[in-house]
Motif scaffolding. Structure first.
Motif, short mmCIF file in Angstrom:
data_model
loop_
_atom_site.label_atom_id
_atom_site.label_comp_id
_atom_site.label_asym_id
_atom_site.label_seq_id
_atom_site.Cartn_x
_atom_site.Cartn_y
_atom_site.Cartn_z
N GLU A 50 0.82 -1.22 0.00
CA GLU A 50 0.00 0.00 0.00
C GLU A 50 0.85 1.27 0.00
N TRP A 134 -5.55 6.66 1.30
CA TRP A 134 -4.95 5.74 0.33
C TRP A 134 -3.42 5.81 0.39
N GLY A 148 -8.23 8.39 -3.36
CA GLY A 148 -8.96 7.74 -4.44
C GLY A 148 -9.73 8.68 -5.34
N ASN A 177 -8.85 7.63 -8.81
CA ASN A 177 -8.08 6.43 -8.42
C ASN A 177 -6.59 6.69 -8.28
N ASN A 179 -3.47 6.58 -6.39
CA ASN A 179 -3.16 5.67 -5.29
C ASN A 179 -1.78 6.01 -4.71
N GLU A 180 -0.85 5.08 -4.68
CA GLU A 180 0.44 5.31 -4.04
C GLU A 180 1.16 6.50 -4.66
N ASN A 191 0.63 6.09 -8.73
CA ASN A 191 0.00 4.93 -9.36
C ASN A 191 -1.48 5.24 -9.56
N TRP A 193 -4.79 3.38 -9.76
CA TRP A 193 -5.23 2.04 -9.36
C TRP A 193 -5.91 1.29 -10.50
N ASN A 227 -6.40 -7.44 -8.76
CA ASN A 227 -5.88 -6.47 -7.80
C ASN A 227 -4.37 -6.54 -7.61
N ASN A 231 1.71 -0.88 -7.45
CA ASN A 231 1.38 0.01 -6.34
C ASN A 231 2.56 0.05 -5.38
N LYS A 247 1.24 -4.96 -5.69
CA LYS A 247 0.57 -5.78 -4.69
C LYS A 247 0.85 -7.27 -4.96
#
Length: 265
Positions: A50, A134, A148, A177, A179-180, A191, A193, A227, A231, A247
Motif C-alpha cells: 500500500e 490511500w 482515491g 483512483n 493511489n500510491e 500509481n 489504481w 488487484n 502500487n 501488490k
C-alpha cells in the motif's frame, strides 16, 4: 500496452475501491515513457503493498488487507524483513510517509492515522482526517494525501490540518483512483489504481504532464489477479534511483527516473 479498463470492483478484502469506471488513459497530449529496468530485487510475494519509501539504504513498506496490515523495514537487496509492526484488525493499513523521526501511516476507511517511532516502530500518537486514506508522500514541507478521488490534500505534518488541495486532471478531465504517491524531482508520481500507468503530476497546476508505462514490469512478475497491480513507488534522491513494485509482486524493480527515460509516444 494501452490500458483500457472499465471495471467496477467492490471487495472488502481486496483493497480500496470506488463505484466508478476506471479512467481511460488515452488519448493523451502528454508524453508516455516506458519504464526502463536498471535492476531487479526480491520482494515478498505475499506483501499487499500500500505504501513504499526509501531511506538510509532501506525500503519501508506498508501492507494492507484486514488481518495482514502492517509496516516493515526491508533490506533492498535480499528482501528480508528487518523489523515490522502490525496494524491490527479491524483496521486496514494504507500509505506511509516519513517525517523527521516518525513514520505516519493511514488506514483506509477508519479516518484515523498513526505516528510510529522510526527507530523502534512503537506507536507514539495518532491523528484524524476526513474521507478515505490511500497514500502519503512529502514534498519536504507538507505531507500529500491521496484518497482515491482526483483531489490531493497537502497537510501539516504536525497537526494534519489541510493546508491546500490540488485537483489532478488528465486531458482536462479529473483523474480518479490516484493511489500510491512519491515526490520526485519536483513532481508527484502516482500509481493509478487498476492500471499499468504512473502519472507524473505538476504539484502547482495538478495537470498530468507525463506517464510512465510499467506494463512490462507487470508482465515480468506474471501476476494476473485483478488487484495484483502496480502500487509502490520509492525514490532514492541521492543516487537518483527509482523503485517500483506492486501488490503481491515477487520483485521490486529499479527503473530510470522519469527525466532520464526515453519518450515512446
Amino acid at each position: 500496452m494501452i490500458v483500457r479498463l472499465a471495471i467496477v470492483l467492490i471487495a472488502l478484502f481486496a483493497g480500496p475501491a470506488v463505484a466508478q469506471d476506471i479512467p481511460v488513459l488515452d488519448p493523451t497530449s502528454v508524453p508516455v515513457s516506458r519504464a526502463e529496468i536498471v535492476a531487479t530485487y526480491p520482494h515478498d510475494p505475499q506483501a499487499y503493498t500500500e505504501g513504499l519509501f526509501y531511506e538510509d539504504g532501506k525500503l519501508w513498506e506498508s501492507t494492507g488487507t484486514i488481518g495482514k496490515s502492517g509496516i516493515r523495514q526491508v533490506d533492498l537487496r535480499t528482501g528480508k524483513v528487518l523489523k515490522s509492526v502490525a496494524v491490527n484488525p479491524p483496521l486496514y493499513g494504507e500509505g506511509i510517509a516519513p517525517w523527521r523521526d516518525q513514520i505516519l501511516s493511514l488506514t483506509w476507511k477508519n479516518h484515523v492515522g498513526f505516528r510510529w517511532s522510526k527507530s523502534t516502530l512503537k506507536k507514539i500518537g495518532e491523528f484524524k482526517y476526513e474521507g478515505e486514506g490511500w497514500a502519503l508522500t512529502s514534498d519536504g514541507t507538507s505531507l500529500i494525501l491521496s484518497d482515491g478521488t482526483p483531489v490531493l490534500r497537502f497537510v501539516d505534518p504536525t497537526t494534519f490540518a489541510v493546508r491546500r488541495t490540488l485537483t489532478v486532471t488528465h486531458d482536462g478531465q479529473p483523474l480518479i483512483n490516484l493511489n500510491e504517491l512519491e515526490y520526485v524531482d519536483g513532481e508527484i508520481l502516482a500509481n493509478v489504481w487498476l492500471t499499468d500507468r504512473i502519472a507524473r503530476i505538476d504539484p502547482k497546476t495538478g495537470k498530468v504532464i507525463g506517464w510512465i508505462d510499467v506494463a512490462e514490469l507487470h508482465r515480468q512478475v506474471g501476476n494476473t489477479a485483478e488487484n495484483d497491480v502496480p502500487n509502490g513507488i520509492a525514490w532514492d534522491a541521492k543516487k537518483r534511483r527509482l523503485f517500483v513494485t506492486g501488490k503481491d509482486w515477487a520483485y521490486v524493480f529499479e527503473i530510470k527516473a522519469p527525466r532520464d527515460t526515453n519518450v515512446i509516444k
